[in-house]
Design an enzyme around this catalytic site. Structure first.
Site, PDB file in Angstrom:
ATOM      1  N   ASN A  18       5.744 -15.030  12.240  1.00 52.71           N
ATOM      2  CA  ASN A  18       5.224 -14.451  10.996  1.00 52.71           C
ATOM      3  C   ASN A  18       3.721 -14.673  10.988  1.00 52.71           C
ATOM      4  O   ASN A  18       3.272 -15.815  11.068  1.00 52.71           O
ATOM      5  CB  ASN A  18       5.895 -15.133   9.801  1.00 52.71           C
ATOM      6  CG  ASN A  18       5.329 -14.689   8.451  1.00 52.71           C
ATOM      7  OD1 ASN A  18       5.443 -15.404   7.467  1.00 52.71           O
ATOM      8  ND2 ASN A  18       4.734 -13.520   8.388  1.00 52.71           N
ATOM      9  N   GLY A  19       2.958 -13.580  10.878  1.00 56.12           N
ATOM     10  CA  GLY A  19       1.496 -13.691  10.869  1.00 56.12           C
ATOM     11  C   GLY A  19       0.894 -12.689  11.833  1.00 56.12           C
ATOM     12  O   GLY A  19       1.616 -11.914  12.465  1.00 56.12           O
ATOM     13  N   GLY A  67      10.509  -8.255   5.163  1.00 54.05           N
ATOM     14  CA  GLY A  67      10.455  -7.278   6.238  1.00 54.05           C
ATOM     15  C   GLY A  67      11.745  -6.502   6.296  1.00 54.05           C
ATOM     16  O   GLY A  67      12.818  -7.092   6.305  1.00 54.05           O
ATOM     17  N   CYS A 103       6.504 -11.044   7.660  1.00 56.48           N
ATOM     18  CA  CYS A 103       7.863 -11.143   8.206  1.00 56.48           C
ATOM     19  C   CYS A 103       8.525 -12.365   7.591  1.00 56.48           C
ATOM     20  O   CYS A 103       7.859 -13.217   7.013  1.00 56.48           O
ATOM     21  CB  CYS A 103       7.842 -11.324   9.725  1.00 56.48           C
ATOM     22  SG  CYS A 103       7.044  -9.969  10.606  1.00 56.48           S
ATOM     23  N   TYR A 128       1.901 -11.565  -4.795  1.00 58.99           N
ATOM     24  CA  TYR A 128       2.760 -10.395  -4.567  1.00 58.99           C
ATOM     25  C   TYR A 128       3.973 -10.656  -3.693  1.00 58.99           C
ATOM     26  O   TYR A 128       5.078 -10.237  -4.009  1.00 58.99           O
ATOM     27  CB  TYR A 128       1.913  -9.284  -3.909  1.00 58.99           C
ATOM     28  CG  TYR A 128       2.703  -8.076  -3.471  1.00 58.99           C
ATOM     29  CD1 TYR A 128       3.021  -7.068  -4.378  1.00 58.99           C
ATOM     30  CD2 TYR A 128       3.142  -7.936  -2.149  1.00 58.99           C
ATOM     31  CE1 TYR A 128       3.751  -5.961  -3.981  1.00 58.99           C
ATOM     32  CE2 TYR A 128       3.877  -6.829  -1.755  1.00 58.99           C
ATOM     33  CZ  TYR A 128       4.175  -5.843  -2.668  1.00 58.99           C
ATOM     34  OH  TYR A 128       4.903  -4.753  -2.282  1.00 58.99           O
TER      35      TYR A 128
END
Ligand code: SF4
Length: 470
Positions: A102-103, A28, A2, A242
């Site tokens: 985020n995570g 996201g 995210c 990536y």
């Protein structure tokens, strides 16, 4: 994965957060939201969809106040629906609190079961909500103490932003899995997953938020508190391979430069005689430039991407993913015909996309197609916030490089070594997580969490419980 963005003490808080989220859209694409506050109350707008579609002038004008936090989401824990869109907002004894995350929390399921057995009612299926329930139930006297207590109970990956009526709070897990950085704009502090969000709003990058730390921003005042501990960091190396935008500083390093070094190392480790180096756009671009420059083989844009199709990897539904592969790339026949082509990609997960691309390049007239991947084979799923598929879907978990090469119908296939990757990212000691390439997970799994080394089936079941397939 995210994207999160926050700003304190700025009269354009909601507008700048909107722009920040726009820059973080790649992290996201399922849902997005902003909460703002004006020292009296919080205002929230969130919905399924892209940042550009969810917020219009009217929505932004309702997001009043000088503090704001925002989120772009794709689901790695919990379903893809509006109920899981963030920020998640609760009213508790500490007032109204909004949270962006985020995570992935690896003990979210057991914590949730325990909270539910004590009467907690969850609004969503997202692991993030566990944090708010722990916060709301804390007997501590202040929000900060309650947050510290709560963060000591959760395990896994979290970069968090919280908003109250007058304060923005940032927190990062002690391992530092997910990035979070601090910037400044005209005396206001800004926070973002990646520095590309600062560039868009002309904010200056200041530094990474240190793992283990809670940062409290109230007006112009910033307070940093260390509340957690880990033996060492395990920052996600896949951010550099990536996920992050190449123009971002992530973990204090420029992603573009890292990917260039990955390409150069790939060329040194895995040379092949050829006429052209062709990137698989967009994420293979920087490594292909590095490969071309190191090998002296000309670079050519032999594949053109349709930018109006979402990233195939990020889409959670198989049907969309397959559709995306078919329409997103087109070969340039005049460049490829009769040539020995080296295709550069940044990952090979299932192999299905690579096979289609190799076939497409051959159909465009290429004489030979050699595939080079700018990271090691992906052999294990991620439990820390990246939506890699189940282990059995990872082609490298059960096939040799030779078998994968045959499977994708390439003339040759080679990967960057782990040592080459760590060198390219300038890793110091064991500061990076590399579990998806090694199967060595940096945090002990909690009770009830299957041991990755023992049972692939259990892992798949666990994954299914985290991210149910409709
Ligand atoms: S397992 Fe891979 S994707 Fe997940 S945090 Fe570790 S390096 Fe990143």
């Amino acid at each position: 994965m995210c994207g999160i963005f926050g700003i304190a003490n700025n009269s354009d808080a909601a507008t700048l957060t909107h722009l920040g989220l726009y820059a973080l859209q790649h992290r996201g694409q399922e849902s997005t939201g902003i909460s703002s506050s004006d020292s009296e109350q919080l205002y929230t707008h969130k919905a399924m969809g892209h940042v550009a579609d969810v917020f219009d002038e009217a929505a932004l004008s309702r997001l009043k106040g000088s503090n704001a936090i925002g989120h772009t989401r794709y689901s790695t824990a919990g379903d893809s629906n509006e109920g899981n869109a963030q920020p998640i907002v609760v009213n508790c004894s500490f007032g109204t609190v909004a949270l962006c995350h985020n995570g992935n929390l690896i003990n979210a399921v057991s914590l949730r079961q325990s909270l539910e057995s004590q009467g907690a009612i969850f609004q969503s299926t997202a692991d993030t909500e566990v944090i708010l329930h722990l916060l709301a139930r804390s007997q501590q006297g202040t929000l900060l103490d309650a947050l510290a207590e709560c963060l000591m109970q959760v395990q896994g990956a979290f970069s968090l932003l919280l908003l109250t009526k007058d304060t923005v709070i940032a927190a990062r897990d002690p391992y530092g899995f997910r990035p979070l950085c601090l910037g400044k704009i005209n005396g206001s502090h800004v926070l973002a997953s990646e520095s590309c969000a600062f560039d868009l709003i002309n904010a200056q990058y200041v530094r990474e938020i240190e793992p283990s730390k809670i940062l409290v921003i109230r007006g112009e005042q910033v307070q940093s508190i260390k509340v957690l501990h880990a033996p060492h960091t395990t920052k996600c190396i896949f951010e550099h391979v990536y996920f992050s935008r190449p123009d971002s500083l992530v973990f204090g390093r420029t992603v573009q430069a890292t990917r260039d070094r990955m390409g150069r190392a790939l060329a040194r480790e895995n040379p092949v005689e050829a006429d052209l180096v062709v990137p698989i756009p967009d994420s293979g671009m920087a490594a292909a430039v590095g490969y071309s420059q190191e090998s002296g083989i000309p670079f050519a844009m032999g594949l053109i991407r349709n930018h109006y199709v979402g990233r195939t990897f990020i889409e959670p539904q198989r049907a969309i993913r397959n559709f995306g592969v078919k329409v997103k790339l087109n070969p340039v026949r005049e460049l490829l015909a009769g040539k020995r082509v080296i295709l550069i990609d940044d990952s090979l997960v299932r192999g299905t996309t690579s096979r289609k691309i190799v076939k497409m390049v051959r159909a465009a007239g290429a004489k030979e197609v050699h595939m080079r991947i700018s990271c090691p084979p992906t052999i294990s799923p991620c439990f820390y916030g990246v939506d890699t598929p189940a282990k059995k879907e990872l082609v490298a978990s059960s096939h040799t490089v030779e078998e994968i090469c045959k499977n994708i119908e390439a003339d040759s296939l080679a990967y960057l070594s782990l040592g080459g990757l760590l060198e390219a990212v300038n890793a110091k000691g064991n500061e990076f997580c590399t579990a998806c390439y090694t199967g060595k997970y940096p945090i002990d799994f909690p009770d009830g969490f299957p041991d990755a080394r023992e049972s692939e089936r259990q892992l798949d079941l666990w994954e299914a419980s985290l991210n149910p397939v409709p």
